[in-house]
Scaffold this motif. Structure first.
Motif, mmCIF file in Angstrom:
data_model
loop_
_atom_site.group_PDB
_atom_site.id
_atom_site.type_symbol
_atom_site.label_atom_id
_atom_site.label_comp_id
_atom_site.label_asym_id
_atom_site.label_seq_id
_atom_site.Cartn_x
_atom_site.Cartn_y
_atom_site.Cartn_z
ATOM 1 N N LEU A 6 -17.139 20.715 35.394
ATOM 2 C CA LEU A 6 -17.070 20.527 36.837
ATOM 3 C C LEU A 6 -16.559 19.140 37.205
ATOM 4 O O LEU A 6 -17.063 18.134 36.717
ATOM 5 N N VAL B 187 -16.118 16.658 40.488
ATOM 6 C CA VAL B 187 -16.638 16.504 41.840
ATOM 7 C C VAL B 187 -15.492 16.166 42.793
ATOM 8 O O VAL B 187 -14.706 15.260 42.539
ATOM 9 N N CYS C 91 -17.627 20.984 43.929
ATOM 10 C CA CYS C 91 -17.062 20.761 42.598
ATOM 11 C C CYS C 91 -16.029 21.823 42.274
ATOM 12 O O CYS C 91 -16.175 22.985 42.660
#
Length: 77
Positions: free
Chosen positions: A14, A16, A27
């Motif tokens: 992920l 951000v 994300c």
């Protein structure tokens, strides 16, 4: 209350993007999906992807349990 700036940081799969009105982080997963995740779930590593990682692990686990197209798990009848 002080909040860490996590924008442009990467946690497992992920990345951000931004902080949302819902007090969560938006994300983008490596697979392209976008998901809102809380700070603690990101920083403590509780969530590693949008869900694609667990799907891949399930498929991988099922493939490793087959030999020549037959399941190696014995079922009691």
């Amino acid at each position: 209350m002080f909040r860490k700036n996590l924008i442009n940081k990467k946690f497992n799969r992920l990345s951000v993007i931004e902080y949302t009105v819902n007090k969560k982080w938006l994300c983008k997963c490596d697979c392209g999906n976008i998901k809102e995740i809380s700070t603690s779930n990101l920083t403590l590593g509780r969530i590693k992807s949008c869900g694609c990682l667990s799907k891949e692990k399930i498929i991988e686990r099922n493939i490793s349990r087959t030999i020549h197209g037959h399941s190696t798990i014995k079922r009691s009848t």
